[in-house]
Design a protein around this motif. Structure first.
Motif, PDB file in Angstrom:
ATOM      1  N   TRP A   5       0.908  -1.326  -0.095  1.00  0.00           N
ATOM      2  CA  TRP A   5       0.074  -0.008   0.099  1.00  0.00           C
ATOM      3  C   TRP A   5       0.796   1.201   0.171  1.00  0.00           C
ATOM      4  N   PHE A   6       2.061   1.234   0.586  1.00  0.00           N
ATOM      5  CA  PHE A   6       2.680   2.598   0.905  1.00  0.00           C
ATOM      6  C   PHE A   6       3.398   2.714  -0.220  1.00  0.00           C
TER       7      PHE A   6
ATOM      8  N   SER B 243       2.004   3.120  -3.319  1.00  0.00           N
ATOM      9  CA  SER B 243       0.908   3.518  -4.300  1.00  0.00           C
ATOM     10  C   SER B 243       0.441   4.699  -3.668  1.00  0.00           C
ATOM     11  N   VAL B 244       1.207   5.510  -2.976  1.00  0.00           N
ATOM     12  CA  VAL B 244       0.356   7.064  -2.584  1.00  0.00           C
ATOM     13  C   VAL B 244       1.269   7.943  -2.687  1.00  0.00           C
TER      14      VAL B 244
ATOM     15  N   HIS C 123       3.706  11.033  -1.514  1.00  0.00           N
ATOM     16  CA  HIS C 123       3.729  10.678   0.044  1.00  0.00           C
ATOM     17  C   HIS C 123       4.766   9.520   0.427  1.00  0.00           C
TER      18      HIS C 123
ATOM     19  N   LEU D 160       3.853   8.018   7.602  1.00  0.00           N
ATOM     20  CA  LEU D 160       2.704   7.230   6.754  1.00  0.00           C
ATOM     21  C   LEU D 160       1.833   6.224   7.655  1.00  0.00           C
TER      22      LEU D 160
ATOM     23  N   LEU E 199      -3.957   9.092   2.246  1.00  0.00           N
ATOM     24  CA  LEU E 199      -3.228   7.849   2.193  1.00  0.00           C
ATOM     25  C   LEU E 199      -4.428   6.598   1.724  1.00  0.00           C
TER      26      LEU E 199
ATOM     27  N   ARG F 162      -5.882   7.468  -1.623  1.00  0.00           N
ATOM     28  CA  ARG F 162      -4.742   6.917  -2.662  1.00  0.00           C
ATOM     29  C   ARG F 162      -4.439   5.411  -2.821  1.00  0.00           C
ATOM     30  N   ALA F 163      -4.340   4.817  -1.792  1.00  0.00           N
ATOM     31  CA  ALA F 163      -3.843   3.477  -1.688  1.00  0.00           C
ATOM     32  C   ALA F 163      -5.341   2.651  -2.197  1.00  0.00           C
TER      33      ALA F 163
END
Length: 259
Positions: A156-157, A159-160, A163, A173, A238, A241-242
């Motif tokens: 997930w992090f 794809s942000v 950020h 995050l 976040l 977006r994710a």
């Protein structure tokens, strides 16, 4: 559809396009965030994305139907809570398994879904230490001639957008997403101490090589990055977006023919 909350007949009668298999870790996240942070965040993104997938699809051309009318459901599996996390072994409460055990468990969990006709799987990951192993799981799962399953791994992090450059460990995050989705689990009275003892970056780098194998070698309290910069408003961004990125990926995976 959350598999832990429905009956077997509900699954039998459902039109499932793709399954999300959340994968996390049980490991230290500084003095302010719970050991289950990675699994909690993976589940939050998976569930929000499942809702987005089912609600915002494009209807068949000329059908006049409601958005999402041509889509089936997403089956969100229970999370796998222990991952590849030996790098945090110096911190109490951390659990880990070998990469070999992890890969076998995750792959066989996905294969059990294929036996019921759910042959498209996205591994929704919340832990950096799982990334390499999950990439191999997705390849092996997709290449297995014994079934028609196809899977990919999503972290997930990653794809942000912009950020992503702030990703540390128990930093802005992860703390932000927790504050947006599980605020009661953040020890707010410890955030300042978490920030004061945090490292600026992950690892000790020379010539592009990280000399540190374990996180305790470069952070005293387990934190990398400033958790004070991760408020609930940022966490909501976040999550949006994710989950949007995952929903788009799920559509591509559902439509992809097996090779």
């Amino acid at each position: 559809m959350r598999l832990s909350e429905v009956t077997w007949t509900d699954v039998r009668d459902a039109d499932v396009d793709v399954a999300f298999l959340p994968v996390g870790s049980t490991e230290q996240h500084g003095p302010h965030a719970p050991l289950g942070t990675d699994a909690l965040n993976a589940v939050a993104v998976a569930e929000a994305s499942a809702d987005a997938y089912e609600e915002t699809g494009t209807d068949d051309e000329g059908s006049g139907g409601e958005p999402g009318a041509d889509r089936g459901e997403v089956a969100v599996a229970p999370p796998i809570p222990v991952g590849v996390a030996e790098e945090h072994r110096a911190f109490d409460g951390t659990m880990w398994v070998s990469p070999e055990t992890f890969r076998a468990y995750v792959r066989e969990s996905a294969e059990s879904l294929v036996s019921h006709g759910v042959d498209r799987v996205v591994f929704v990951n919340g832990h950096g230490g799982n990334v390499e192993a999950l990439a191999e799981v997705a390849r092996r799962f997709s290449r297995d001639d014994a079934h028609a399953g196809y899977g990919v791994a999503f972290t997930w992090f990653e794809s942000v957008g912009d950020h992503a450059s702030d990703m540390g460990h128990a930093g802005p995050l992860e703390t932000a997403l927790l504050r947006a989705t599980n605020p009661d689990l953040v020890r707010e009275e410890r955030v300042d101490d978490a920030s004061a003892g945090a490292a600026d970056r992950w690892g000790e780098w020379v010539s592009g090589v990280n000399l540190a194998h374990d996180s305790a070698e470069f952070t005293d309290n387990g934190v990398v990055g400033d958790p004070r910069e991760g408020d609930a408003e940022r966490g909501a961004v976040l999550l949006d977006r994710a989950s949007a990125a995952l929903a788009a990926l799920a559509e591509a995976v559902a439509d992809r023919k097996s090779t």
